[in-house]
Motif scaffolding. Sequence first.
Motif, PDB file in Angstrom:
ATOM      1  N   LYS A 147      -9.430  -5.154  -2.289  1.00  0.00           N
ATOM      2  CA  LYS A 147      -9.282  -6.155  -1.232  1.00  0.00           C
ATOM      3  C   LYS A 147      -7.991  -6.950  -1.392  1.00  0.00           C
ATOM      4  N   ASP A 148      -7.504  -7.055  -2.636  1.00  0.00           N
ATOM      5  CA  ASP A 148      -6.236  -7.751  -2.883  1.00  0.00           C
ATOM      6  C   ASP A 148      -5.032  -6.843  -2.670  1.00  0.00           C
ATOM      7  N   GLY A 149      -5.290  -5.596  -2.292  1.00  0.00           N
ATOM      8  CA  GLY A 149      -4.200  -4.665  -2.045  1.00  0.00           C
ATOM      9  C   GLY A 149      -3.587  -4.067  -3.286  1.00  0.00           C
ATOM     10  N   ALA A 153      -7.302   1.881  -0.921  1.00  0.00           N
ATOM     11  CA  ALA A 153      -8.214   1.306   0.075  1.00  0.00           C
ATOM     12  C   ALA A 153      -9.601   1.924   0.039  1.00  0.00           C
ATOM     13  N   LYS A 273       0.517  -0.183  -3.522  1.00  0.00           N
ATOM     14  CA  LYS A 273       1.502  -1.136  -3.008  1.00  0.00           C
ATOM     15  C   LYS A 273       2.378  -0.496  -1.935  1.00  0.00           C
ATOM     16  N   ASN A 276       0.582  -0.414   1.302  1.00  0.00           N
ATOM     17  CA  ASN A 276       0.559  -1.742   1.923  1.00  0.00           C
ATOM     18  C   ASN A 276       1.878  -2.019   2.643  1.00  0.00           C
TER      19      ASN A 276
END
Length: 280
Positions: A147-149, A153, A273, A276
């Motif tokens: 959830k914090d990336g 996912a 990352k 994202n």
Amino acid sequence: LVPLIAVGTLGLFFFNLDNFRPFNLSGLSPLTAIAATAAMTLWAFLGLESAGIPADDVQDPKKTIPRATIFGTLSASVVYILGTVAVMGVIPARLLAESTAPYADAASAMWGGWAVYAVATGAAISSFGALNGWILLQGQIPLAVAKDGLFPAVFAKLSKRGTPTAGIVISSVLATLLISMNYTRGFVEQFTFILLLSTLTSLVPYVFCSAADVLISFRDRKASGQRLRTGVILVPTLAFLYSLWAIGGSGRDTVYWGFLLLLAGIPVYVWAKQRNIDQR
């Protein structure tokens, strides 16, 4: 905990102080032996930080969770110390060093052969209960990180019933592979290796968290303009030093494999990352 408490309390009646001499049979210096013991002892308390996971479903979590964590840790410490001292007092040290089931052996020495099966049954039930808890927990931590990336996912996906199925399945497969890779070791040797490796991977976050606590304390002091109390810095500083000491006590092989294990997670972090960035 029932067999542990039973052996710990009733074992005091069969206590023999001569079994504590010599106290250090490892062949290591006292300081080195204590450091190695500290790493193994910490295994019994791993997971105390998981009390914060159900914070969203607990009333007044800022008070309830710290109290539950401290009370639970103190209660477990009393039971562990009582049980360990009792077993050491019942079984001679040289026999205890070769035992693969010390509590069962202690029960047998106190009450006869039937007690071995009683304690072994209690230990099996306790192990299955702990396993159920860890299976549920091992999906929640990857879920929070995802959830914090910082994780793929897929670990953030929930089933229709709100269960992080992917995290549970993937973590279970990885744990099974780890055990399979060490099938050539004896049972005790394999358990000790996994114990120390698990402790090491938990100590690394402890090091970062204790250092982060110091930084947060300085930040809050600057924002509030209040004087920083010594105790606020002392506790995380001691935790930081203890974590480093326990990491050293886990042994060279454990640190070696643990370091490789941590490095193996870097590609996963980079991939998460990058995804994202691409999605922005």
